[in-house]
Each structure stands twice: as structure tokens, then as C-alpha cells.
Enzyme design. Structure first.
Site, mmCIF file in Angstrom:
data_model
loop_
_atom_site.group_PDB
_atom_site.id
_atom_site.type_symbol
_atom_site.label_atom_id
_atom_site.label_comp_id
_atom_site.label_asym_id
_atom_site.label_seq_id
_atom_site.Cartn_x
_atom_site.Cartn_y
_atom_site.Cartn_z
ATOM 1 N N ASP A 84 1.241 -0.923 -0.153
ATOM 2 C CA ASP A 84 -0.063 0.115 0.431
ATOM 3 C C ASP A 84 0.946 1.484 -0.132
ATOM 4 O OD1 ASP A 84 -2.305 1.872 0.853
ATOM 5 O OD2 ASP A 84 -1.364 1.778 2.970
ATOM 6 N N ARG A 85 0.226 2.464 -0.552
ATOM 7 C CA ARG A 85 0.765 2.891 -0.691
ATOM 8 C C ARG A 85 0.542 4.535 1.237
ATOM 9 N NH1 ARG A 85 0.202 8.960 -4.720
ATOM 10 N NH2 ARG A 85 -0.401 9.518 -2.227
ATOM 11 N N ASP A 86 -0.099 5.063 1.045
ATOM 12 C CA ASP A 86 -0.265 6.243 1.880
ATOM 13 C C ASP A 86 0.120 5.393 3.699
ATOM 14 O OD1 ASP A 86 -0.216 8.522 0.126
ATOM 15 O OD2 ASP A 86 -2.305 7.195 0.378
ATOM 16 N N ASN B 217 -5.188 3.488 -4.009
ATOM 17 C CA ASN B 217 -6.312 3.653 -3.441
ATOM 18 C C ASN B 217 -6.302 5.658 -4.407
ATOM 19 O OD1 ASN B 217 -7.851 1.491 -3.519
ATOM 20 N ND2 ASN B 217 -8.983 1.752 -2.381
ATOM 21 N N CYS C 124 -5.970 2.989 -7.959
ATOM 22 C CA CYS C 124 -7.022 2.929 -8.911
ATOM 23 C C CYS C 124 -8.025 4.432 -8.644
ATOM 24 C CB CYS C 124 -8.021 2.371 -7.441
ATOM 25 S SG CYS C 124 -10.044 2.950 -7.868
ATOM 26 N N HIS D 35 -10.596 5.537 -9.278
ATOM 27 C CA HIS D 35 -12.007 5.877 -8.131
ATOM 28 C C HIS D 35 -12.149 6.150 -7.556
ATOM 29 C CE1 HIS D 35 -11.275 2.804 -12.668
ATOM 30 N NE2 HIS D 35 -11.937 3.886 -12.914
ATOM 31 N N CYS E 49 -11.430 -2.376 -9.408
ATOM 32 C CA CYS E 49 -9.793 -2.260 -8.973
ATOM 33 C C CYS E 49 -10.125 -1.332 -7.639
ATOM 34 C CB CYS E 49 -9.295 -1.567 -9.935
ATOM 35 S SG CYS E 49 -9.457 0.310 -10.267
ATOM 36 N N LYS F 210 -9.334 -0.986 -4.119
ATOM 37 C CA LYS F 210 -9.278 -2.162 -2.928
ATOM 38 C C LYS F 210 -10.906 -1.784 -1.905
ATOM 39 C CE LYS F 210 -5.078 0.047 -2.375
ATOM 40 N NZ LYS F 210 -3.953 0.548 -0.943
ATOM 41 N N ASP G 229 -1.495 -0.890 6.066
ATOM 42 C CA ASP G 229 -2.030 -0.255 6.828
ATOM 43 C C ASP G 229 -3.586 0.187 7.920
ATOM 44 O OD1 ASP G 229 -2.491 2.189 5.973
ATOM 45 O OD2 ASP G 229 -2.278 3.128 7.048
HETATM 46 ZN ZN LIG Z 1 -10.780 2.063 -9.793
#
Ligand SMILES: [Zn+2]
Length: 419
Positions: A251-253, A294, A332, A334, A353, A355, A380
């Protein structure tokens, strides 16, 4: 398809490892690097080779002969006068009547050549460059490409570079059309990168082929020893995309960068302490490192796609300074809920897409031939763990609050447990 292997370099920086033999004859597990390269090519049906030699070239010719002992045909081009690394190509013009593979002999690699060649044909360019992230982008030449993978800029080591950039480095493996040789160059020596390839940037005729497969030069003793270690551990071979891959999805953030809620300003992006070290460990393992995130800030109209790309360039630049890199990134854009000021309606959809849906991981699995049962999703939040479970991965959560296969305090601690 013909293969031209450039084996004429001197390799002075590595002379402490072996000074009396040409660089391509340096051994890895009792075999010269060049022999490993030839085996990799032959096993995939590439048997028509031209090797250009210069410095101590007779040692190479004595060892490989006409290639019959190694299951290939070898012709040599012996550079008596120094021609620069591309000079020989012009002398070989008569033999190069169709697209050919051009390879630097001072790297160890194991890649799916047919996949590369098929991509080259599909794109239809004059040149396809095999590109990859490396552990020292700050002192490597960089390639900047557009969404369609057309090369926009070729930045040599000495060129000024943007503050933030994608970690994308030319690996010295190319598919080239003989039409590239239809130019007049009057200098006595011809440099492949600067005189032949760089001028094709921004013409729409040169493409990048991004791949996480193993290609490493052995330019310094340290790099040589690390390549030997990787070879011994089987990592060189396992990374060939013909083989099922293992990945660690991140995951990123809150996992890579400090959590600030919706991150909309590039200045808010800061790496969490210990993350570079954790990712470096992944890079040295057999796992690919792929970011899955996301980013509904796109749908919300708060960040443009270009701004998000720049945020990700910052991430790659900061990681690159620490010697760490990611092999892929999927986001993603969206969000399902409509009715907000400034939103972009085209992204306000119920997608596959976002999560905890597994769409991004499934796409990565397709792109990189990943075995999801052998892979991990780490994040996280609960959605990260659920996404991992939905994709059939093992899961790890930074912190508590939801049970994953591993719960621990930091990414580094989790990575230490997995590896
Ligand atoms: Zn998406």
C-alpha cells in the site's frame, strides 16, 4: 533474429577482480559471463550471433570459436582501430538486413527475449530499449517516456535532470532496425547512446520496454560480488518472466509515505523512516516490489493525473537516493459516490480496482506472471488486508485492529519476518 553482442569494452574499474582477461570473460560460478549470456540466448532460440571484440579479443575468440561447442553460430568483428561502441555496426551493415538484438556483454542477465521481441514488433518502432529501475538512478542515464511508452527524453549522466523522475534506466539491451544505421556520421568514433539512440528521442520511433527481469552490469567490484551472490541464490534466473514470479505488494499512504489523509500536495509526501531499508531488502530478495494504492483524489478532482504522476516521481526519486526501487505501481483513480463539487464524473464509478477489490493485484499478476499464492499484500488498513485475501495473497498489517497473517509495528519489521 540476429544478435550482436558488444564485447569490446575495457572495464578498467573492475580490474581488481580480473585484469588480464576481457570483462565478458570474468567468471560467475566457473563460467564466463559471456557464456551465461550465450546460454540464455540459445535456450530461447537465438543462435545467430555476431560478437564485436577489441581489447584482448583473442581470448574470447579462442574460447568460443565458431560457437558450435555452445550450440550457436558465432561470427566476430575485430575492431583493430577504436570505432566507438557503435562503429562496428556500420561496418556490419551488410549483415544486418533485418531487426536485430544488440546487447552489451558486460552485464549478467536472464530475460524473456521473445517477450521483448514480440513487444518490439507490436509497437512497430525503430528501436526498443529494455529499461528497468536500478539501485543508483541518481548517477545513471535516465529515459523519460510517455503513456504509450514512446521515449520523450534521453538524459545521459551528464545532462541536467528534473527534480523528480521515474527510476527508468537503459539496461543495454535493445532491439534495433537496420534503418537506424541509415545516417551519415562523420566522426571517426561513433557512440551508440549519444550519436545513434539519443537523437531518436521525441521522434515517436523509439520505445521503452519496462521489465523487472534481472540485468545488472558488473562495472565495479562491489557490483560484481553482488551479482555473484544473486546468481548463487538463483535470483538471476528466477526473475525471468517466463517463470512464475513472487511479489510483495505494498500500500502507499501510511505504508510507504507518512499518512496525511488525502494527499493532494506533493510537498506533503515524505517517506516513513525505515521504508527505504525495507524496500531495499525486497529488491535484494526474489520478490518483486509493487505498489497498490487507492487514489480517489483523482475522482474527487483534487489531483490531476499529471500531478499524481509527479507525486509518484517524487516517491521514486526519494527511494532511489536511498538505493531502493519499486518494480511496478498500480492505482485506482475511482470513487463510487457521486454528487460532490469539483468531482470528475468519468471516475465516479463502481470499479473493479478499488481496494478491497483485487483488480489492481490481478492486473499486476497478469502483467508480471505472478503466483499470487506465493505473494504478500502489506498495508496499514483493513482494506489492504481484505484486498490481499481477495486476491489470494498472504497478508500483513502494520499495526493491530484486524488480523492478518502477520501483524507488526513497521514495514521493516514485517519484511524482516517474511524474508
Ligand atoms: Zn478503480
Amino acid at each position: 533474429m540476429k544478435v550482436v553482442i558488444m564485447a569490446g569494452g575495457k572495464g578498467t574499474r573492475i580490474s581488481s577482480v580480473a585484469s588480464d582477461i576481457p570483462k565478458p570473460m570474468i567468471k560467475i560460478e566457473d563460467k564466463p559471463v559471456l557464456e551465461h549470456e550465450i546460454e540464455c540466448l540459445r535456450s530461447q532460440g537465438f543462435t545467430d550471433l555476431i560478437i564485436t571484440v577489441s581489447h584482448l579479443g583473442n581470448i574470447i575468440i579462442d574460447y568460443f570459436g565458431d560457437g558450435s561447442k555452445f550450440g550457436v553460430n558465432i561470427e566476430y568483428y575485430n575492431e583493430v582501430e577504436p570505432l566507438g561502441n557503435a562503429g562496428a555496426l556500420f561496418r556490419l551493415k551488410d549483415k544486418l538486413t533485418e531487426d536485430f538484438l544488440l546487447i552489451n556483454a558486460d552485464a549478467i542477465f536472464d530475460i524473456d527475449f521473445n517477450r521483448l521481441v514480440n513487444y518490439h514488433k507490436e509497437k512497430g518502432g525503430l528501436v526498443t530499449l529494455f529499461t528497468h529501475p536500478n539501485s543508483h538512478p541518481y548517477d545513471s542515464g535516465l529515459i523519460i517516456a510517455d503513456k504509450d511508452n514512446k521515449v520523450l527524453k534521453w538524459l545521459a549522466k551528464e545532462d541536467e535532470r528534473p527534480e523528480y523522475y521515474k527510476n527508468r534506466v537503459n539496461a543495454g539491451i535493445h532491439v534495433i532496425s537496420p534503418m537506424v544505421l541509415d545516417v551519415e556520421i562523420s566522426t571517426p568514433k561513433i557512440d551508440l547512446d549519444r550519436q545513434l539512440l539519443k537523437p531518436l528521442a521525441n521522434t515517436g520511433k523509439m520505445y521503452v520496454y519496462d521489465s523487472p527481469e534481472y540485468v545488472k552490469d558488473m562495472g565495479t567490484p562491489d557490483r560484481y560480488y553482488s551479482v555473484c551472490e544473486d546468481f548463487e541464490n538463483g535470483i538471476v534466473q528466477k526473475r525471468n518472466l517466463r517463470n512464475k514470479q513472487k511479489a510483495i505488494f505494498l500500500d502507499r499512504d501510511g505504508t510507504i509515505n507518512k499518512y496525511v489523509g488525502f494527499l493532494t500536495d506533493i510537498n506533503q509526501f515524505e517517506l516513513i523512516d525505515g521504508v527505504s531499508e525495507a524496500i531495499k531488502k525486497i529488491n535484494h530478495s526474489e520478490y518483486l516490489c509493487i505498489v497498490i494504492t487507492n487514489q480517489p483524489v483523482i475522482a474527487r478532482g483534487e489531483v490531476s493525473v499529471e500531478e499524481l504522476d509527479e507525486i509518484h516521481n517524487k516517491m521514486q526519486t526519494l527511494l532511489g537516493k536511498d538505493g531502493a526501487y519499486i518494480d511496478g505501481l498500480y492505482y485506482c483513480p475511482h470513487h463510487p459516490d457521486k454528487g460532490f463539487v469539483g468531482e470528475r464524473l468519468e471516475y465516479k464509478i463502481e470499479c473493479e480496482c478499488r481496494k478491497p477489490k483485487p483488480g489492481l493485484i490481478l492486473q499486476a499478476a497478469k502483467d508480471f506472471n505472478i503466483d499470487l499464492n506465493q505473494s504478500w499484500m502489506i498495508g496499514d488498513g483493513k482494506n489492504d488486508v481484505l484486498c490481499g485475501i481477495n486476491a489470494g495473497c498472504k497478508t500483513a498489517l502494520i499495526g493491530n485492529g484486524f488480523d492478518a497473517d502477520i501483524n507488526d509495528k513497521s514495514l521493516l519489521k514485517i519484511i524482516n519476518r517474511i524474508l
